[in-house]
Design an enzyme around this catalytic site. Structure first.
Site, PDB file in Angstrom:
ATOM      1  N   ARG A 176       0.821  -1.207   0.000  1.00 14.01           N
ATOM      2  CA  ARG A 176       0.000   0.000   0.000  1.00 14.01           C
ATOM      3  C   ARG A 176       0.857   1.261   0.000  1.00 14.01           C
ATOM      4  NH1 ARG A 176      -5.482  -0.498   0.842  1.00 14.01           N
ATOM      5  NH2 ARG A 176      -6.206  -2.573   1.441  1.00 14.01           N
ATOM      6  N   GLU A 188      -1.530  -8.631   3.949  1.00 11.60           N
ATOM      7  CA  GLU A 188      -2.956  -8.659   4.288  1.00 11.60           C
ATOM      8  C   GLU A 188      -3.544  -9.991   3.853  1.00 11.60           C
ATOM      9  OE1 GLU A 188      -5.069  -5.286   2.833  1.00 11.60           O
ATOM     10  OE2 GLU A 188      -3.447  -3.891   3.261  1.00 11.60           O
ATOM     11  N   GLU A 225     -10.597  -2.138  -5.310  1.00 13.87           N
ATOM     12  CA  GLU A 225      -9.911  -1.227  -4.394  1.00 13.87           C
ATOM     13  C   GLU A 225      -8.563  -0.799  -4.972  1.00 13.87           C
ATOM     14  OE1 GLU A 225      -8.428  -0.941   0.277  1.00 13.87           O
ATOM     15  OE2 GLU A 225      -9.138  -2.852  -0.534  1.00 13.87           O
ATOM     16  N   ASP A 274     -13.277   6.175 -12.245  1.00 12.59           N
ATOM     17  CA  ASP A 274     -13.695   7.562 -12.039  1.00 12.59           C
ATOM     18  C   ASP A 274     -12.622   8.486 -12.604  1.00 12.59           C
ATOM     19  OD1 ASP A 274     -15.300   9.645 -11.193  1.00 12.59           O
ATOM     20  OD2 ASP A 274     -14.317   9.782  -9.250  1.00 12.59           O
ATOM     21  N   HIS A 280     -18.951   0.590   1.517  1.00 11.32           N
ATOM     22  CA  HIS A 280     -17.822  -0.231   1.095  1.00 11.32           C
ATOM     23  C   HIS A 280     -17.814  -0.184  -0.436  1.00 11.32           C
ATOM     24  CE1 HIS A 280     -17.286  -1.715   5.186  1.00 11.32           C
ATOM     25  NE2 HIS A 280     -18.562  -2.068   5.217  1.00 11.32           N
ATOM     26  N   CYS A 337     -15.728  -1.066  -2.554  1.00 15.58           N
ATOM     27  CA  CYS A 337     -15.193  -2.241  -3.244  1.00 15.58           C
ATOM     28  C   CYS A 337     -16.293  -3.257  -3.551  1.00 15.58           C
ATOM     29  CB  CYS A 337     -14.109  -2.911  -2.401  1.00 15.58           C
ATOM     30  SG  CYS A 337     -12.738  -1.800  -2.034  1.00 15.58           S
TER      31      CYS A 337
END
Length: 762
Positions: free
Chosen positions: A409, A438, A449, A506, A728, A730
Site C-alpha cells: 500500500r 494482508e 480497491e 472515475d 464499502h 469495493c
C-alpha cells in the site's frame, strides 16, 4: 421506358404492356393479382409475392433469376461492339437531323406541370373527411405515386429545374409531409393504390444511370409511413434494395438530403428501418414473411440504407439524433462472435456482416466482442504455456491462468508499475490483486480497491502527471512531465485492464482523449509510426480550455486588421515548472505575423500543438499502454464516445431501475427504513443522486451493462441512529442504520454523501 397507372387500376394499357420484357410483365401481373385479391389493408397478399413468383419461375423458366425483380445498372446487357469502319459510316450527328426527327433522350424526360399546393391538398382532405367523397383525394394519390415522373411533378419546387446540388433536394418537403401524414387516414382503396403505384415505379426497366429526379423519387418513397406493416415489407425491401444498389455519388446526394430532414422525420426513418431489420430477424408471425432463404438480401439492403442515415447524422453538427439511437438491441441476442469472425475473415467484402456497419451494434455487444477476443488470445497463450510445462515435466501451477498483482500500500504506484512491466505478457489474463501483508482472497473487491486507490493517487495534482482544469472539470496531460513516460503507459494499461475486467473508473478525461486513443485503432507495425495524432478542432479545445478556445474563436471572427490589432506571430508560450518557454508553430514562426489571411492556419497549428505535439511522448506511452491490453481488431468497431463509456461508464442514471435491482442484507424491501430511503433518493436532484452513487460505488456513472451490473446492496448496521451511513465501495455496499423517520434519514444521508473524501472509501 416508363410505366404508368391507368384509371381502371390496370397496371399498364395493352400497348405499354407489350413493350415490357416478358419477365417484368410476368412479375407485374403476379403483384396485381395479389393486390386485387386482397380487399383488406394493408396489402394482405403481398407477403406471399416472392414465394409465388419463385414457384412460377422454378416450374416455368429455370434460367430466370430473382435478381431480375430489381434490375440494376450492371445487369443491363450491352449490345456487342461494332467494327470501327461500320461505326464511322453510321455515325450521324443529332445536330444535322431535321427538327421533326429530333427527340429528347429517355433519361431526360419532361416533367408534367402540377399546380396543387399543400394548402389545397389539405383543403381537399378536409372536404373529403366531412363529405365522405374521396374521389379527388384518391385521384391525387393515384396519379402522384404512379411513377417517378409524377412524384417529381407533384413535389418538386420547379418541375423542370435541375436542382443538382447536395444542399437542396428541390423537394417541397412540407408538401411531402402533409401528403404522408394524411395517407393513413384515407380509405383502404386509396392506400392500396399508393402501394400499386410504388410497385409500378420499382419495376421500371433501368437502362442507364439514375437521374437526380430518380434520386428525388427514392428520397420521397422511402419516407412512406406505410412501411411499418409487415404486409408492405416485400415492397419496402425492393425499394431498399434499389437505394442500396445506387452509385456512391448518388448515395452522397441522398445522405446530404437526409441531413436536411427534421429530427422527427429523420427519427421515423431510422425507427422504420430498425423495425424492419428486427422483424426480419425475429418475426412474431413467420408465416407473414417469405422464408429467410429466399430473401437473405433484405437485411443487408436495409442496413446499407441505414448507414446513409448514420452518415448524415455524423456529418451534422450537432447530430440530429444521439448515436445510440442507431443501436439495434435485437442484435444483442444473435451470435455476434460468429459475425465478428466472419468479418475478420472476409473483411468488407461482398459477404455481409453487421460488423461492417458497427454503428448498429450496441456498446454491450462491442464490449463483449473485445473481451471474448482478448479471452481467446489469453486462452491460446495459456494453453501454450501449459503444453510447455507438461512437455518439460514441470509442475503445473494454475496461477499461471491469472494476472497476479502483488503490491504494498505504501509503494502502490511503483509496485504496480513494476508488476505490470514484468508481467506484460499476462495482461490479457483475468486480474487478481493481493496487498502484501494482508490476508484475504480477491473475489473482486480487492481488484476494485486497487483500481480506485491507484487512480486516485496518480491523478492527484501533487503527483504531477495530470493537470486538473477547473473550468472544464477534466484532467489533461502535463506537458512537462516527460522524464518517465512509463507511468503514462501504466495509466493506459490500467484503463485497458478496467475495460477487460469490467471495472468502471472515475476518470475525467475530455472526449478528444478517446479520439486520440483510436488514432489509429490498431497499433501500427512500424514502431516509428506516429500515434494519437488526431485531427482536432476548436470544438475539441473548447471542452478542455474554454477561455482559450473563446479567444481563438474571436480571432477568427474579428473584422478588423488582425496583424495590427493582435500583434501575434506563429509563436506560442507555455509555462513549465515556473519557466516560460516559447515554441514556433512552424519554421521561423517567431518572424511570421498572424494576419487576416493566415489566421485559420494559425488557429489550427495552435490547436495541434496544444492537444497533440506538446504532449506527444506522454500520450504515445499512454496509447501503447491501453492497446497492450485491448489490442483487438474489435477496436475498429468503436466510436470515441463508446470507448469513454467502456472506461468510465454511462452518465445516464435510472434510480428507479436501481431500486428494482437492489439487494438487501438485514433489511427487506418492505421495511420502513428502506421505503423511506427510496422515497428520499428518488426525490433527490440529479447531482445528489450522482453523489450517492459515487459514495457507494466509487463512480457516479453506470457500467456498460446498466444498473444490473452494479450489484448494489443495502445492509443493515446495528449502531446508534446518530451515526451517518457508511459504504464499502469495493463491494458497492451501503451500510444504513435503522433511522426512525424519513426526515432523519434524508438529513444523515445528505451529510454523508456530500462530505465524503476522495472516492468515499471507508
Amino acid at each position: 421506358m416508363h410505366v404508368n397507372m391507368s384509371e381502371n387500376n390496370s397496371p399498364l394499357d395493352e400497348r405499354d404492356r407489350d413493350k415490357l420484357p416478358p419477365i417484368l410483365n410476368h412479375v407485374m401481373l403476379i403483384l396485381w393479382q395479389s393486390l386485387d385479391r386482397g380487399s383488406k389493408l394493408p396489402f394482405s397478399s403481398c407477403g406471399s409475392f416472392i414465394s409465388t413468383f419463385n414457384h412460377k419461375r422454378e416450374t416455368g423458366n429455370h434460367n430466370l433469376s430473382t435478381q431480375l425483380l430489381v434490375p440494376a445498372v450492371r445487369q443491363v446487357r450491352e449490345l456487342p461492339p461494332i467494327c470501327p469502319d461500320v461505326r464511322q459510316k453510321q455515325r450521324i450527328s443529332i445536330d444535322i437531323l431535321p427538327p421533326e426527327v429530333k427527340a429528347r433522350f429517355a433519361s431526360d424526360p419532361i416533367i408534367p406541370i402540377r399546380t396543387k399546393t399543400a394548402k389545397e391538398f389539405q383543403e381537399d382532405m378536409e372536404r373529403a373527411t366531412v363529405s365522405g367523397d374521396w374521389k379527388q383525394v384518391h385521384d391525387f394519390y393515384l396519379t402522384t405515386f404512379g411513377s417517378f415522373l409524377e412524384l417529381n411533378a407533384a413535389f418538386k419546387k420547379e418541375a423542370n429545374a435541375p436542382f443538382n446540388t447536395i444542399d437542396d433536394s428541390g423537394i417541397n418537403i412540407k408538401f411531402v409531409n402533409a401528403v404522408y401524414d394524411s395517407l393513413l387516414h384515407t380509405p383502404p382503396e386509396t392506400q392500396k393504390s399508393v402501394l400499386k403505384g410504388i410497385i409500378n415505379s420499382l419495376l421500371r426497366e433501368w437502362k442507364g444511370p439514375r437521374t437526380k429526379d430518380d434520386l428525388r423519387a427514392y428520397f420521397i418513397l422511402v419516407q412512406n409511413p406505410q412501411y411499418t406493416s409487415t404486409a408492405t415489407y416485400v415492397i419496402y425491401a425492393h425499394l431498399l434494395r434499389q437505394i442500396a444498389a445506387l452509385a456512391e455519388a448518388d448515395h452522397h446526394f441522398l445522405m446530404h438530403w437526409f441531413k436536411k430532414l427534421s429530427q422527427k422525420r429523420f427519427k421515423q426513418l431510422v425507427d422504420r428501418l430498425q423495425l424492419f431489420i428486427t422483424t426480419r430477424l425475429f418475426p412474431a408471425k413467420p408465416e407473414e414473411l417469405p422464408p429467410m432463404a429466399k430473401c437473405s438480401w433484405w437485411i443487408p439492403s436495409a442496413t446499407k440504407v441505414l448507414s446513409l442515415l448514420n452518415a448524415a447524422n455524423s456529418i451534422s453538427s450537432p447530430s440530429i439524433i444521439p448515436f445510440a439511437d442507431f443501436y439495434n438491441l435485437t442484435l444483442d441476442h444473435i451470435d455476434f462472435m460468429e459475425d465478428y469472425q466472419t468479418w475478420q475473415t472476409h473483411g468488407n467484402s461482398n459477404r455481409f456482416t453487421f460488423c461492417q456497419f458497427p454503428f448498429i451494434l450496441s456498446t454491450v455487444v462491442k464490449k463483449a466482442i473485445i473481451q471474448r477476443d482478448s479471452e481467446q488470445q489469453m486462452i491460446s497463450m495459456a494453453r501454450q504455456t501449459l503444453v510447455d510445462k507438461v512437455s518439460r515435466r514441470q509442475r503445473v501451477d494454475m496461477s499461471l491462468l491469472f494476472l497476479n498483482i502483488k503490491v504494498r500500500r505504501l509503494q502502490l504506484v511503483s509496485d504496480s508499475l513494476d508488476e505490470l512491466s514484468r508481467k506484460r505478457a499476462d495482461l490479457k489474463k483475468k486480474l487478481k490483486v493481493t496487498f502484501v501483508g494482508e490476508a484475504g482472497l480477491d473475489m473482486g473487491g480487492l481488484t476494485k480497491e486497487w483500481f480506485l486507490l491507484l487512480i486516485r493517487q496518480i491523478f492527484h495534482t501533487d503527483y504531477g502527471m495530470f493537470t486538473y482544469l477547473k473550468d472544464s472539470q477534466c484532467h489533461w496531460f502535463s506537458s512537462w512531465k516527460c522524464d518517465n513516460c512509463s507511468e503514462f503507459r501504466l495509466v493506459g494499461a490500467l484503463m485497458g485492464l478496467a475495460v477487460y475486467n469490467s471495472i468502471t473508473l472515475d476518470i475525467r478525461f475530455p472526449p478528444c482523449v478517446y479520439k486520440k486513443l483510436l488514432t489509429p485503432p490498431i497499433v501500427p507495425c512500424d514502431p516509428d509510426t506516429p500515434v494519437g495524432m488526431a485531427t482536432l478542432t476548436l470544438d475539441d479545445l473548447q471542452q478542455i480550455m474554454p477561455d482559450l478556445a473563446h479567444g481563438l474563436g474571436e480571432l477568427l471572427s474579428y473584422e478588423g486588421n488582425v496583424e495590427e490589432d493582435f500583434c501575434s506571430t506563429f509563436q506560442v508560450f507555455q509555462e513549465e515548472l515556473g519557466v516560460v518557454k516559447s515554441y514556433n508553430l512552424k519554421p521561423g514562426g517567431d518572424k511570421i505575423p498572424v494576419t487576416n489571411l493566415n489566421r485559420k492556419e494559425y488557429v489550427q497549428l495552435y490547436i495541434d500543438f496544444l492537444l497533440n505535439k506538446s504532449i506527444y511522448r506522454q500520450f504515445a506511452a499512454f496509447y501503447h499502454g491501453f492497446h497492450s491490453v485491448c489490442a483487438s481488431n474489435a477496436l475498429m468497431l468503436l466510436r470515441p464516445e463508446e470507448v469513454e463509456i467502456l472506461v468510465c461508464g454511462s452518465p445516464n442514471l435510472d434510480m428507479s431501475c436501481l431500486q428494482r435491482l437492489a439487494q438487501y442484507e438485514g433489511y427487506s424491501k418492505t421495511d420502513p427504513t428502506i421505503r423511506a430511503f427510496w422515497d428520499v433518493v428518488l426525490a433527490f436532484p440529479l447531482e445528489l443522486q450522482k453523489r450517492l452513487l459515487h459514495f457507494t460505488t466509487g463512480s457516479d456513472r453506470v457500467p456498460v451493462g446498466g444498473m444490473v451490473d452494479l450489484n448494489f446492496k443495502i445492509s443493515k448496521i446495528d449502531v446508534s441512529t446518530d451515526w451517518l451511513p457508511v459504504s464499502h465501495t469495493c463491494f458497492n455496499q451501503l451500510c444504513l442504520p435503522p433511522y426512525k423517520s424519513k426526515k432523519e434519514l434524508r438529513q444523515k444521508l445528505t451529510i454523508a454523501i456530500s462530505n465524503a473524501e476522495g472516492f468515499g472509501l471507508e
